[in-house]
Motif scaffolding. Structure first.
Motif, short mmCIF file in Angstrom:
data_model
loop_
_atom_site.label_atom_id
_atom_site.label_comp_id
_atom_site.label_asym_id
_atom_site.label_seq_id
_atom_site.Cartn_x
_atom_site.Cartn_y
_atom_site.Cartn_z
N ASN A 34 0.81 -1.23 0.00
CA ASN A 34 0.00 0.00 0.00
C ASN A 34 0.85 1.28 0.00
OD1 ASN A 34 -2.48 1.33 -0.07
ND2 ASN A 34 -2.58 1.49 2.15
N LEU A 35 1.78 1.37 -0.91
CA LEU A 35 2.60 2.58 -1.02
C LEU A 35 1.78 3.73 -1.60
CD1 LEU A 35 5.86 1.01 -2.50
CD2 LEU A 35 5.65 2.04 -0.24
N PRO A 36 1.92 4.93 -1.04
CA PRO A 36 1.25 6.08 -1.66
C PRO A 36 1.96 6.43 -2.97
CG PRO A 36 2.66 6.80 0.13
CD PRO A 36 2.68 5.29 0.16
N LEU A 37 1.31 7.29 -3.77
CA LEU A 37 1.98 7.77 -4.97
C LEU A 37 3.29 8.43 -4.54
CD1 LEU A 37 1.41 7.89 -8.02
CD2 LEU A 37 0.54 10.22 -7.68
N VAL A 93 21.80 6.18 -1.19
CA VAL A 93 22.48 4.89 -1.04
C VAL A 93 22.28 4.29 0.35
CG1 VAL A 93 24.21 5.40 -2.80
CG2 VAL A 93 24.65 6.05 -0.44
N ASN A 94 21.68 5.05 1.25
CA ASN A 94 21.42 4.56 2.60
C ASN A 94 19.96 4.83 2.93
OD1 ASN A 94 21.24 4.18 5.44
ND2 ASN A 94 23.45 4.48 5.61
N ALA A 95 19.27 3.80 3.38
CA ALA A 95 17.83 3.91 3.61
C ALA A 95 17.47 4.96 4.67
CB ALA A 95 17.25 2.56 4.01
N VAL A 96 18.38 5.28 5.56
CA VAL A 96 18.08 6.29 6.58
C VAL A 96 17.85 7.66 5.97
CG1 VAL A 96 19.40 5.05 8.34
CG2 VAL A 96 20.52 6.84 7.01
N ASN A 97 18.30 7.84 4.74
CA ASN A 97 18.15 9.14 4.08
C ASN A 97 16.82 9.31 3.36
OD1 ASN A 97 20.73 10.04 4.88
ND2 ASN A 97 21.67 8.89 3.20
N TYR A 98 15.96 8.28 3.39
CA TYR A 98 14.61 8.46 2.86
C TYR A 98 13.79 9.30 3.83
CZ TYR A 98 15.54 4.82 -0.66
OH TYR A 98 16.05 4.09 -1.71
N ASP A 99 12.78 9.97 3.30
CA ASP A 99 11.95 10.85 4.12
C ASP A 99 10.97 10.08 5.00
OD1 ASP A 99 13.13 13.05 2.86
OD2 ASP A 99 11.56 13.16 1.33
N HIS A 100 10.45 8.97 4.47
CA HIS A 100 9.28 8.35 5.10
C HIS A 100 9.56 6.91 5.56
CE1 HIS A 100 7.04 11.77 3.67
NE2 HIS A 100 7.41 11.52 2.43
N ASP A 101 8.86 6.51 6.61
CA ASP A 101 9.00 5.15 7.13
C ASP A 101 8.57 4.11 6.11
OD1 ASP A 101 10.00 5.97 9.57
OD2 ASP A 101 8.05 5.96 10.58
N HIS A 102 7.49 4.42 5.35
CA HIS A 102 7.03 3.42 4.38
C HIS A 102 8.08 3.16 3.31
CE1 HIS A 102 5.17 7.26 2.76
NE2 HIS A 102 5.86 6.86 1.70
N THR A 103 8.87 4.18 2.96
CA THR A 103 9.95 3.97 1.99
C THR A 103 11.08 3.17 2.60
OG1 THR A 103 9.40 6.17 1.14
CG2 THR A 103 11.38 5.13 0.27
N GLU A 105 10.85 0.97 5.00
CA GLU A 105 10.40 -0.42 5.11
C GLU A 105 10.44 -1.13 3.75
OE1 GLU A 105 9.64 -2.29 7.83
OE2 GLU A 105 10.49 -0.59 8.89
N TRP A 106 10.02 -0.44 2.72
CA TRP A 106 10.05 -1.00 1.37
C TRP A 106 11.48 -1.27 0.94
CZ3 TRP A 106 7.69 -3.85 -1.78
CH2 TRP A 106 7.78 -3.75 -3.17
N SER A 107 12.36 -0.33 1.24
CA SER A 107 13.78 -0.49 0.93
C SER A 107 14.38 -1.70 1.66
CB SER A 107 14.54 0.78 1.33
OG SER A 107 15.94 0.58 1.25
N LYS A 108 14.02 -1.85 2.93
CA LYS A 108 14.53 -2.98 3.72
C LYS A 108 14.08 -4.31 3.13
CE LYS A 108 14.43 -4.88 8.43
NZ LYS A 108 13.88 -4.69 9.81
N LEU A 109 12.81 -4.38 2.74
CA LEU A 109 12.28 -5.61 2.17
C LEU A 109 12.97 -5.96 0.85
CD1 LEU A 109 10.25 -7.93 2.00
CD2 LEU A 109 8.57 -6.31 1.08
N ALA A 137 5.77 1.39 -7.32
CA ALA A 137 6.57 0.61 -6.35
C ALA A 137 8.02 0.49 -6.80
CB ALA A 137 5.94 -0.76 -6.14
N ILE A 138 8.22 0.27 -8.09
CA ILE A 138 9.57 0.18 -8.62
C ILE A 138 10.29 1.51 -8.48
CG2 ILE A 138 10.91 -0.11 -10.75
CD1 ILE A 138 8.80 -2.16 -11.66
N ASP A 139 9.60 2.62 -8.79
CA ASP A 139 10.24 3.94 -8.83
C ASP A 139 10.64 4.48 -7.47
OD1 ASP A 139 10.12 4.02 -11.57
OD2 ASP A 139 8.36 5.31 -11.68
N TYR A 140 10.12 3.91 -6.39
CA TYR A 140 10.52 4.34 -5.05
C TYR A 140 12.01 4.11 -4.79
CZ TYR A 140 6.45 5.84 -2.36
OH TYR A 140 5.41 6.58 -1.85
N LEU A 141 12.59 3.11 -5.47
CA LEU A 141 13.95 2.66 -5.15
C LEU A 141 14.80 2.60 -6.41
CD1 LEU A 141 12.88 -0.38 -2.94
CD2 LEU A 141 13.31 1.96 -2.16
N TYR A 142 16.09 2.50 -6.21
CA TYR A 142 17.01 2.27 -7.33
C TYR A 142 18.07 1.23 -6.95
CZ TYR A 142 20.50 2.81 -10.96
OH TYR A 142 21.39 2.55 -11.97
#
Length: 230
Positions: A83-86, A97-107, A109-113, A138-143
């Motif tokens: 259930n990722l938002p737009l 390159v480090n998940a701690v630098n994302y703004d949101h918890d949902h990102t 968590e998605w990065s960790k998975l 969902a793909i575009d959230y990460l690289y």
């Protein structure tokens, strides 16, 4: 006990000790078998939908195959549950390159998975000669979490999802993912099947059996993932 018997017993004792030592060394240095974690991503989020049933068909096909099950574990990931938002991150994924630098918890968590997985099976319907917005989002959230990992693609629809397959392969190329050469493009076998699938109705086992001729494509594409990982 004679002197000769004593010598023989001593040699036997030393031989046994040397054998045990060799066995322990062999066990300690032998690499443990690798258990690859493969994510099976359900790319459709609409209700009703047939995508989970297609995913089950793919998973069951792989699990009943000749593959060594101790080589991999399949983990089903339903984007409806995620259930990722737009996309709502302020940064560009490629620069993070480090998940701690994302703004949101949902990102995060998605990065960790996605980071925990070694490869992917994408299950996607074809929408208007393309792919679902939910999957692209969902793909575009990460690289980096996707990059340099193998994947296979299973598309489906009235025409097999060929255009969806082609477009997603371009996306995978941009992410530097290694897509299996074998295509799995499932064309629904008849009008009744298409109508039930479009309404998200449960397909009977006999109806699922109509898809059996796609099993070899699934085997081959998944084997290409395993060969890539090994």
């Amino acid at each position: 006990m004679s002197f000769v018997e004593l010598i023989f017993r001593k040699v036997e004792y030393i031989s046994k000790r040397l054998f045990v030592q060799h066995l322990l060394i062999t066990i300690s240095v032998s690499p443990l078998p690798i258990m690859y974690q493969i994510g099976v991503i359900i790319g459709s989020t609409r209700q009703p939908r047939v995508c989970p049933q297609i995913s089950n068909f793919v998973i069951n096909t792989i699990e009943k195959s000749i593959f060594q099950m101790n080589e991999f574990k399949l983990k089903e990931i339903d984007l409806k549950d995620i259930n990722l938002p737009l996309y709502d991150e302020s940064g560009i994924p490629r620069s993070i390159v480090n998940a701690v630098n994302y703004d949101h918890d949902h990102t995060r968590e998605w990065s960790k998975l996605i980071s925990s997985l070694d490869g992917f099976i994408f299950i996607s319907p074809q929408y208007n000669w393309g792919y679902p917005a939910s999957l692209k989002n969902a793909i575009d959230y990460l690289y980096h979490e996707w990059s340099n990992k193998p994947c296979m693609l299973v598309t489906y629809g009235g025409h097999g999802g060929i255009q969806c397959d082609a477009q997603l392969r371009v996306v995978f190329q941009g992410l530097k993912m290694r897509a299996s050469p074998t295509k799995v493009c499932i064309t629904f076998p008849n009008h009744d099947f298409l109508q039930k699938a479009s309404k998200g109705l449960n397909l009977s086992s006999s109806e699922i059996n109509l898809l059996q001729h796609y099993e070899n494509d699934i085997y081959n594409a998944f084997n290409e993932i395993l060969v890539d990982l090994n």
